[in-house]
Design a protein around this motif. Structure first.
Motif, PDB file in Angstrom:
ATOM      1  N   ASN A   1       0.805  -1.216   0.000  1.00 37.49           N
ATOM      2  CA  ASN A   1       0.000   0.000   0.000  1.00 37.49           C
ATOM      3  C   ASN A   1       0.841   1.271   0.000  1.00 37.49           C
ATOM      4  O   ASN A   1       0.353   2.348   0.329  1.00 37.49           O
ATOM      5  CB  ASN A   1      -0.939   0.008   1.208  1.00 37.49           C
ATOM      6  CG  ASN A   1      -2.031  -1.044   1.066  1.00 37.49           C
ATOM      7  OD1 ASN A   1      -2.980  -0.876   0.318  1.00 37.49           O
ATOM      8  ND2 ASN A   1      -1.863  -2.160   1.769  1.00 37.49           N
ATOM      9  N   GLY A   2       2.103   1.107  -0.300  1.00 40.42           N
ATOM     10  CA  GLY A   2       2.971   2.276  -0.408  1.00 40.42           C
ATOM     11  C   GLY A   2       3.283   2.961   0.912  1.00 40.42           C
ATOM     12  O   GLY A   2       3.628   4.134   0.931  1.00 40.42           O
ATOM     13  N   ALA A   3       3.131   2.240   2.017  1.00 44.13           N
ATOM     14  CA  ALA A   3       3.491   2.841   3.303  1.00 44.13           C
ATOM     15  C   ALA A   3       4.866   2.332   3.717  1.00 44.13           C
ATOM     16  O   ALA A   3       5.394   1.382   3.139  1.00 44.13           O
ATOM     17  CB  ALA A   3       2.467   2.476   4.363  1.00 44.13           C
ATOM     18  N   SER A   4       5.446   2.961   4.737  1.00 43.63           N
ATOM     19  CA  SER A   4       6.781   2.568   5.162  1.00 43.63           C
ATOM     20  C   SER A   4       6.783   1.172   5.767  1.00 43.63           C
ATOM     21  O   SER A   4       5.948   0.858   6.614  1.00 43.63           O
ATOM     22  CB  SER A   4       7.290   3.551   6.212  1.00 43.63           C
ATOM     23  OG  SER A   4       8.350   2.964   6.924  1.00 43.63           O
ATOM     24  N   PRO A   5       7.741   0.343   5.337  1.00 42.99           N
ATOM     25  CA  PRO A   5       7.837  -0.994   5.930  1.00 42.99           C
ATOM     26  C   PRO A   5       8.208  -0.925   7.414  1.00 42.99           C
ATOM     27  O   PRO A   5       8.117  -1.929   8.124  1.00 42.99           O
ATOM     28  CB  PRO A   5       8.933  -1.682   5.119  1.00 42.99           C
ATOM     29  CG  PRO A   5       9.589  -0.631   4.318  1.00 42.99           C
ATOM     30  CD  PRO A   5       8.706   0.555   4.245  1.00 42.99           C
ATOM     31  N   LEU A   6       8.573   0.271   7.866  1.00 42.95           N
ATOM     32  CA  LEU A   6       8.872   0.401   9.299  1.00 42.95           C
ATOM     33  C   LEU A   6       7.653   0.118  10.175  1.00 42.95           C
ATOM     34  O   LEU A   6       7.778  -0.090  11.379  1.00 42.95           O
ATOM     35  CB  LEU A   6       9.394   1.804   9.594  1.00 42.95           C
ATOM     36  CG  LEU A   6      10.900   1.968   9.383  1.00 42.95           C
ATOM     37  CD1 LEU A   6      11.317   3.393   9.659  1.00 42.95           C
ATOM     38  CD2 LEU A   6      11.667   1.013  10.293  1.00 42.95           C
TER      39      LEU A   6
END
Ligand code: TRP
Length: 477
Positions: free
Chosen positions: A83-88
């Protein structure tokens, strides 16, 4: 996705989730912290949190598991990438794993007390016991680090055995039979306690809602316990959700689990406080409350040795169906990285066992070792997890599910438009703001530092983990 990784029945997810939720949190922890924080007002905040925050967070966690079909760290990381969010975001899973180690470490020690009482009931030693003798019994148990260690070891081994063999085989059958039995037995105990104790005092203690009697610390404790008792914020429901079939309704499931879990806690509370007040015991005496009062329920019951032992066995089962849900997310993390399940279970279990020894010692040799305020190491583990990392983890999962997943994904997960809108409102705003508000007003300075330290630590670990997984992928090309 292979079918054998999905629960065989729709009901099984509910049963497994109830098995995870109903445990020492309801029977041991809820009554004793309710006693410590003064009763009714605490119960009210707890109930509000369960339904306004707990249920939506439960849905978020199960949803993320079901959507990703992975364990927490990998599941969140995968959904974030998609979803294009940070893998953090995967750090929520890592914090969950550390939280799980701490929770299971003391959970196992307390479950060990139930083993002791099982043995003592079965041997007839507790027949006809009075309040003084019940107190002495518990005191002797606490004083013996050796016995506590043995019981703690037995319980950890049992948990490891189930996890080592793979969770959802034996469990499906166990929860079907033993949980309903526990409910029935609990009712019997409650009726007996009501007859032999002071039921009116218990009811008024639990249900007189005077919010002015509640300390800030109590607000946070009630909020934190809502997460603890529903198994939220560290990945238990996430992992079980990853085995949940796509058709079952998240909302119905969450509400069912919350209702059953709450019912068990309230019935246990009524039973225990009837006995406590009926025998002139102290409601705020702390973690020993359940184990001082239960023998009194059975003392005059015909067949008391048998029923007492049987009840303890059911308590142990409830604890075991919860403890496996704490260990599973941790083990699943390593297993999904190609490690052997048996070996992982042995290593993680041994680690948890070792940390648990600190709790064992908190009740005897190190009872005076209180690095923060008057908190023993056990108190610190308990407070750090329930009051800091569980609410934090739960809120992060809730934010992630409600803000990062696409509308289409949400529609697929919660088809009913009204339910979905309510959930979005609760998961996006009410749960995060509620938790933030209570935390900011109630956390004291060391707890705030613990919060900051936990975030920094988890952040650092996640970055390392990210670098490592990047390397792995490079080397595959
Ligand atoms: N909810 C369980 C109980 O009340 C304990 C538990 C299982 C738990 N999994 C958890 C608590 C995850 C916190 C987080 O006994």
């Amino acid at each position: 996705m292979q079918n054998n990784n999905i629960w065989s029945h729709r009901w099984t997810f509910i049963l497994a989730a109830v098995g995870s939720a109903v445990g020492l949190g309801n029977l041991w922890k809820f009554p004793y912290i309710t006693g410590e924080y003064g009763g009714g007002a605490f119960v009210l905040v707890y109930l509000i949190t369960i339904f306004l925050i707990g249920v939506p967070v439960f849905m978020a966690e199960a949803m993320l598991g079901r959507k990703s079909r992975k364990s927490p760290v990998d599941g969140v990381t995968k959904l974030a990438r998609e979803n294009g969010a940070s893998p953090l975001w995967g750090s929520v899973g890592i914090m969950g794993a550390f939280t799980g180690v701490l929770i299971l470490s003391f959970y196992s020690v307390i479950a060990g007390w139930a083993i002791h009482y099982f043995v003592r009931f079965a041997s007839g030693a507790l027949v006809g016991i009075d309040a003084d003798a019940a107190g002495a019994e518990l005191g002797a148990l606490f004083a013996s680090a050796g016995s506590l260690t043995i019981y703690h070891t037995i319980f950890m081994l049992a948990t490891m055995l189930i996890i080592g063999l793979g969770v959802h085989k034996g469990l499906e059958r166990g929860v079907n039979v033993l949980l309903p039995l526990l409910f029935v037995m609990l009712f019997v105990v409650a009726i007996y306690a009501a007859m032999n104790g002071d039921f009116a005092a218990a009811a008024s203690f639990l249900f007189t809602f005077d919010l002015s009697k509640l300390s800030l610390e109590g607000w946070l404790a009630a909020l934190g316990h809502a997460f603890f008792t529903l198994s939220l914020g560290m990945g238990s429901i996430f992992v079980y959700g990853s085995y949940m079939s796509s058709e079952s309704s998240l909302a119905k499931t969450a509400v069912t689990v919350a209702l059953l879990d709450t019912a068990v806690a309230l019935v246990a509370g009524l039973a225990i406080f009837s006995l406590i007040f009926g025998n002139g015991l102290e409601a705020s005496q702390g973690p020993g409350l359940l184990f001082v009062s239960l023998p009194l329920a059975f003392a005059e019951m015909p067949g008391s040795a048998f029923f007492g032992a049987f009840f303890m066995l059911l308590v142990l089962f409830a604890a075991l169906s919860s403890s496996i849900s704490i260990l599973e997310p941790i083990v699943a993390f390593f297993v999904s990285r190609g490690r052997s399940r048996v070996l992982t279970t042995l290593v993680c279990g041994a680690g948890v066992w070792l940390v648990g020894m600190l709790t064992v010692l908190s009740f005897n040799h190190w009872a005076g070792f209180t690095p923060l305020y008057d908190w023993t190491l056990f108190d610190i583990f308990d407070k750090l997890t329930s009051k800091v990392t569980l609410p934090l983890g739960g809120v992060m999962l809730s934010l992630f599910a409600a803000w990062v997943l696409t509308k289409d994904a949400l529609v697929a997960q919660i088809p009913n438009a009204t339910v979905r809108q309510i959930w979005v409102l609760l998961a996006r705003f009410v749960a995060p703001l509620g938790v933030t508000f209570v935390m900011l007003t109630a956390l004291n300075v060391p707890q705030l530092w613990a919060l900051v330290a936990a975030i920094a630590f988890v952040g650092a670990v996640s970055v390392l983990q990210l670098i490592a997984s990047g390397r792995r992928r490079d080397s595959q090309v």
